[in-house]
Write a protein that holds these residues in place. Sequence first.
Motif, PDB file in Angstrom:
ATOM      1  N   ARG A 267      13.300   5.130  -2.731  1.00  0.00           N
ATOM      2  CA  ARG A 267      13.618   5.811  -3.993  1.00  0.00           C
ATOM      3  C   ARG A 267      12.995   5.085  -5.180  1.00  0.00           C
ATOM      4  O   ARG A 267      12.520   5.715  -6.127  1.00  0.00           O
ATOM      5  N   SER A 268      12.983   3.779  -5.122  1.00  0.00           N
ATOM      6  CA  SER A 268      12.371   3.009  -6.209  1.00  0.00           C
ATOM      7  C   SER A 268      10.873   3.280  -6.301  1.00  0.00           C
ATOM      8  O   SER A 268      10.294   3.304  -7.388  1.00  0.00           O
ATOM      9  N   ALA A 269      10.249   3.503  -5.139  1.00  0.00           N
ATOM     10  CA  ALA A 269       8.796   3.724  -5.120  1.00  0.00           C
ATOM     11  C   ALA A 269       8.398   4.962  -5.903  1.00  0.00           C
ATOM     12  O   ALA A 269       7.315   5.007  -6.494  1.00  0.00           O
ATOM     13  N   VAL A 270       9.271   5.985  -5.914  1.00  0.00           N
ATOM     14  CA  VAL A 270       8.947   7.209  -6.660  1.00  0.00           C
ATOM     15  C   VAL A 270       9.698   7.282  -7.987  1.00  0.00           C
ATOM     16  O   VAL A 270       9.554   8.247  -8.740  1.00  0.00           O
TER      17      VAL A 270
ATOM     18  N   ALA B 157       0.828  -1.210   0.000  1.00  0.00           N
ATOM     19  CA  ALA B 157       0.000   0.000   0.000  1.00  0.00           C
ATOM     20  C   ALA B 157       0.864   1.263   0.000  1.00  0.00           C
ATOM     21  O   ALA B 157       0.543   2.253  -0.676  1.00  0.00           O
ATOM     22  N   GLU B 158       1.959   1.241   0.759  1.00  0.00           N
ATOM     23  CA  GLU B 158       2.856   2.403   0.784  1.00  0.00           C
ATOM     24  C   GLU B 158       3.513   2.608  -0.575  1.00  0.00           C
ATOM     25  O   GLU B 158       3.607   3.741  -1.069  1.00  0.00           O
ATOM     26  N   LYS B 159       3.964   1.534  -1.181  1.00  0.00           N
ATOM     27  CA  LYS B 159       4.589   1.647  -2.500  1.00  0.00           C
ATOM     28  C   LYS B 159       3.617   2.246  -3.514  1.00  0.00           C
ATOM     29  O   LYS B 159       3.995   3.127  -4.301  1.00  0.00           O
ATOM     30  N   LYS B 160       2.387   1.778  -3.489  1.00  0.00           N
ATOM     31  CA  LYS B 160       1.371   2.285  -4.416  1.00  0.00           C
ATOM     32  C   LYS B 160       1.097   3.762  -4.155  1.00  0.00           C
ATOM     33  O   LYS B 160       1.003   4.567  -5.097  1.00  0.00           O
TER      34      LYS B 160
END
Length: 346
Positions: free
Chosen positions: A58-61, A24-27
């Motif tokens: 950093r990968s998430a954004v 959920a945080e990654k999304k």
Amino acid sequence: MSAVDLSNCKSVIFGCEGTKLSAAEKKFFKAEQPFGFILFARNVETPKQLKKLVKSLRSAVGRPDAPVLIDQEGGRVQRLRSPHWFEAKPFGYFGDLYETEPERAIEALRLTTRLINSDLREAGITVNCSPCLDLRLPETVDAIGNRAFAGDPEIVARFGAVVVEEMLTAGIIPVIKHIPGHGRATVDSHLALPHVPTPHNVLQETDFAPFKALSMLPWGMTSHIVFDDIDPDQPATQSRTIVEDVIRGEIGFSGLLLTDDLNMEALSGGLAERATAALAAGVDIVLHCSGVLAEMQEVAAVCPLLGEEAQARIDRGNRVFDHPPGKWDRDADQVRLTELLSGDAA
């Protein structure tokens, strides 16, 4: 470092809940594109885990250079602790030592900062919310206390300059705090709203002075304090008078301006109201630290994309990375620091 396209980034920095990101945080981070992230003790277990978390943020954004912040001052305020990381003395220790042995105090602070920088660089953390440039006065609330170097603005500015010089040389962006000063607050802004009745002209000569001396620094953080003689109605974080006339004007700070944590009880209203008021006052970035997803969603909904002026300030700050960081012998620094702190230094 060349200018980075930040046109899709929102004017907010978020925390995260645990030691690894949930789906959920990654999304959420991918969709909302916060400018950066901040870490706390709850996010830290081991060096390997920490490096993985930093990389996943950093990968998430989708930005390998997204700023990742931490508060690693020393004393009570250091999120990375033994046995895996260096434990630093609080800033007040060096201020006290300066009274009798100024040269030893300066050298010890310099080495302490280098050892902190080494830990941050190894983890991939690029921004340290330090140094604290508040004055340490008889009335200073314990929440600041020995986080502050001293009560003399010149000494505070000198120590602050040592810390930021070492951080910049190591490729770490410092965040001077808490502009325009927290030293006269007699209540903890985590719990209630402090009011400072000190006359404006006195503040100019004292509390504001260390920040003015280091006003060329790239990043700064506001204080959630009402200065009654300047703006009796709004805390500095949400006061256009303080931000424009004092921080940007009298102090001359032209860098990226962050709020202190929006969750602190000095601020009133819902989180969306708090964020909106700070941004309307002229702060560049709001800081939300709890890592609670529902709260982050509320804040993100009212945070606009970064403006051109904020992006320019970020670009100027990123010039820290235009040169390779200095090289030091960590083991030798640790040995020398131990000598200095034990009083055995020649």
